[in-house]
Write a protein that holds these residues in place. Structure first.
Motif, PDB file in Angstrom:
ATOM      1  N   PHE A   1     -11.058 -32.229  42.332  1.00  0.00           N
ATOM      2  CA  PHE A   1     -10.343 -32.764  41.179  1.00  0.00           C
ATOM      3  C   PHE A   1     -11.242 -32.955  39.960  1.00  0.00           C
ATOM      4  O   PHE A   1     -10.860 -33.635  39.009  1.00  0.00           O
ATOM      5  CB  PHE A   1      -9.680 -34.091  41.546  1.00  0.00           C
ATOM      6  N   GLY A   2     -12.417 -32.362  39.976  1.00  0.00           N
ATOM      7  CA  GLY A   2     -13.287 -32.404  38.813  1.00  0.00           C
ATOM      8  C   GLY A   2     -14.261 -33.567  38.842  1.00  0.00           C
ATOM      9  O   GLY A   2     -14.081 -34.541  39.574  1.00  0.00           O
ATOM     10  N   PRO A   3     -15.315 -33.476  38.025  1.00  0.00           N
ATOM     11  CA  PRO A   3     -16.387 -34.476  38.056  1.00  0.00           C
ATOM     12  C   PRO A   3     -16.056 -35.798  37.388  1.00  0.00           C
ATOM     13  O   PRO A   3     -16.843 -36.746  37.500  1.00  0.00           O
ATOM     14  CB  PRO A   3     -17.524 -33.765  37.315  1.00  0.00           C
ATOM     15  N   ALA A   4     -14.931 -35.911  36.703  1.00  0.00           N
ATOM     16  CA  ALA A   4     -14.576 -37.169  36.035  1.00  0.00           C
ATOM     17  C   ALA A   4     -13.577 -37.982  36.860  1.00  0.00           C
ATOM     18  O   ALA A   4     -13.729 -39.193  37.028  1.00  0.00           O
ATOM     19  CB  ALA A   4     -14.006 -36.890  34.641  1.00  0.00           C
ATOM     20  N   ARG A   5     -12.561 -37.322  37.385  1.00  0.00           N
ATOM     21  CA  ARG A   5     -11.480 -38.033  38.062  1.00  0.00           C
ATOM     22  C   ARG A   5     -11.894 -38.598  39.412  1.00  0.00           C
ATOM     23  O   ARG A   5     -11.522 -39.722  39.777  1.00  0.00           O
ATOM     24  CB  ARG A   5     -10.275 -37.098  38.218  1.00  0.00           C
ATOM     25  N   SER A   6     -12.681 -37.830  40.172  1.00  0.00           N
ATOM     26  CA  SER A   6     -13.031 -38.235  41.526  1.00  0.00           C
ATOM     27  C   SER A   6     -13.844 -39.531  41.572  1.00  0.00           C
ATOM     28  O   SER A   6     -13.455 -40.483  42.261  1.00  0.00           O
ATOM     29  CB  SER A   6     -13.779 -37.099  42.223  1.00  0.00           C
ATOM     30  N   PRO A   7     -14.972 -39.654  40.861  1.00  0.00           N
ATOM     31  CA  PRO A   7     -15.715 -40.923  40.915  1.00  0.00           C
ATOM     32  C   PRO A   7     -14.944 -42.090  40.331  1.00  0.00           C
ATOM     33  O   PRO A   7     -15.066 -43.226  40.803  1.00  0.00           O
ATOM     34  CB  PRO A   7     -16.986 -40.625  40.106  1.00  0.00           C
TER      35      PRO A   7
END
Length: 311
Positions: free
Chosen positions: A72-78
């Motif tokens: 889901f991309g590097p922004a949404r997941s964390p």
């Protein structure tokens, strides 16, 4: 006893994920009086990252795992993982240890002094390839000038965030969260600490050039209306200049009818100038419409496939 929640996003980190766990465990063992949990959220890795994490979680119940159904991309997941934890404070730590866990005790001391937010700023922000370093410098300079909300230069999201801050984050619906912009937007007492970013110990950066461009456009379109207003002003100025040059050309043609040919050069210049302005304006408009579409869809940040050690 206060609980600290460490959050580590993962994507194909089999070479160094165990080392990340050990580094964080060692630092937390040196902080008596604090309980902690270490939440790893895996963004659908294609290697043995999840298997290694499950082996660690089997012997250490403080390790919790969220496995996403896809990347889901590097922004949404964390961001999703940070909203799911229940600690009194949340500390994101990247798997490659470029956000050094050794800084955690200093951030905890600042938190105990009353600061709700402790942001970690890189001292060696110019490291890396010269083009990327220059682009990063230009971006931070630009967004700090056009945003109404203070933007923190060389801040990548590493820090400590009190439960009250995360409670506010949970009330927001951000389909593509620009976390480093949301932190100053929320407010609260904030302390800045600095650190020297170490070299990556394993693998390579998971952020492609497209990801970096996406981050930049996300920050600009989320926290500033300046690009749209600039296009409005540019269109007005271009229209005025076109009218003035057209009028001057008409006057010159009337006064010097035989010496000034009609030609197509002035027409082509005007068409290309106005066409480029229109295309740029449409592109910027499309970025803002895309942001509105994301908000309208109400799609979750991530879809989870599995959880481990969550009671």
């Amino acid at each position: 006893m206060k609980t600290l929640s460490l959050v580590t996003p993962c994507y194909n980190e089999e070479a160094g994920i165990a080392e990340c766990y050990e580094a964080c465990r060692k630092i937390m063992s040196e902080l008596p009086g604090y309980a902690y949990e270490h939440v790893f959220i895996d963004n659908c890795s294609q290697d043995r990252t999840v298997a290694i994490l499950k082996e660690i979680a089997a012997r250490d119940k403080r390790v919790k795992i969220i496995v996403n159904a896809r990347n889901f991309g590097p922004a949404r997941s964390p961001h999703h993982a940070m909203l799911e934890v229940n600690g009194d404070a949340v500390i994101p730590v990247v798997a490659d240890l470029q956000t050094p866990p050794a800084l955690i005790p200093e951030m905890v001391r600042a938190w105990e002094d009353g600061y709700k937010i402790v942001v970690a700023v890189r001292e060696n922000a110019g490291a890396g390839s010269p083009p990327i370093a220059l682009a990063r410098k230009i971006f931070y300079s630009l967004i700090r000038k056009i945003s109404k909300v203070e933007q923190i230069a060389n801040y990548m999201g590493y820090g400590l965030y009190d439960r009250r801050v995360m409670d506010v984050m949970r009330t927001l619906y951000e389909p593509d969260p620009y976390f480093r912009g949301l932190v100053p937007e929320i407010g609260f007492e904030r302390k800045v600490v600095t650190y020297h970013q170490p070299d990556r110990m394993h693998g390579s950066s998971k952020h492609s050039l497209f990801d970096l461009i996406d981050f930049a456009l996300m920050g600009i379109t989320t926290f500033s209306k300046a690009p749209m207003r600039l296009m409005t002003v540019t269109g007005f100025v271009a229209a005025c200049l076109s009218f003035v040059f057209g009028f001057l050309y008409l006057v010159a043609k009337v006064l010097f009818w035989s010496s000034i040919p009609f030609g197509i050069a002035p027409i082509l210049i005007a068409v290309f100038m106005l066409g480029s302005v229109q295309l740029l304006a449409l592109g910027l408009l499309g970025e803002y419409v895309g942001v509105l579409l994301q908000y309208a869809r109400r799609f979750p940040l991530v879809v989870e496939k599995e959880r481990v050690n969550f009671d």
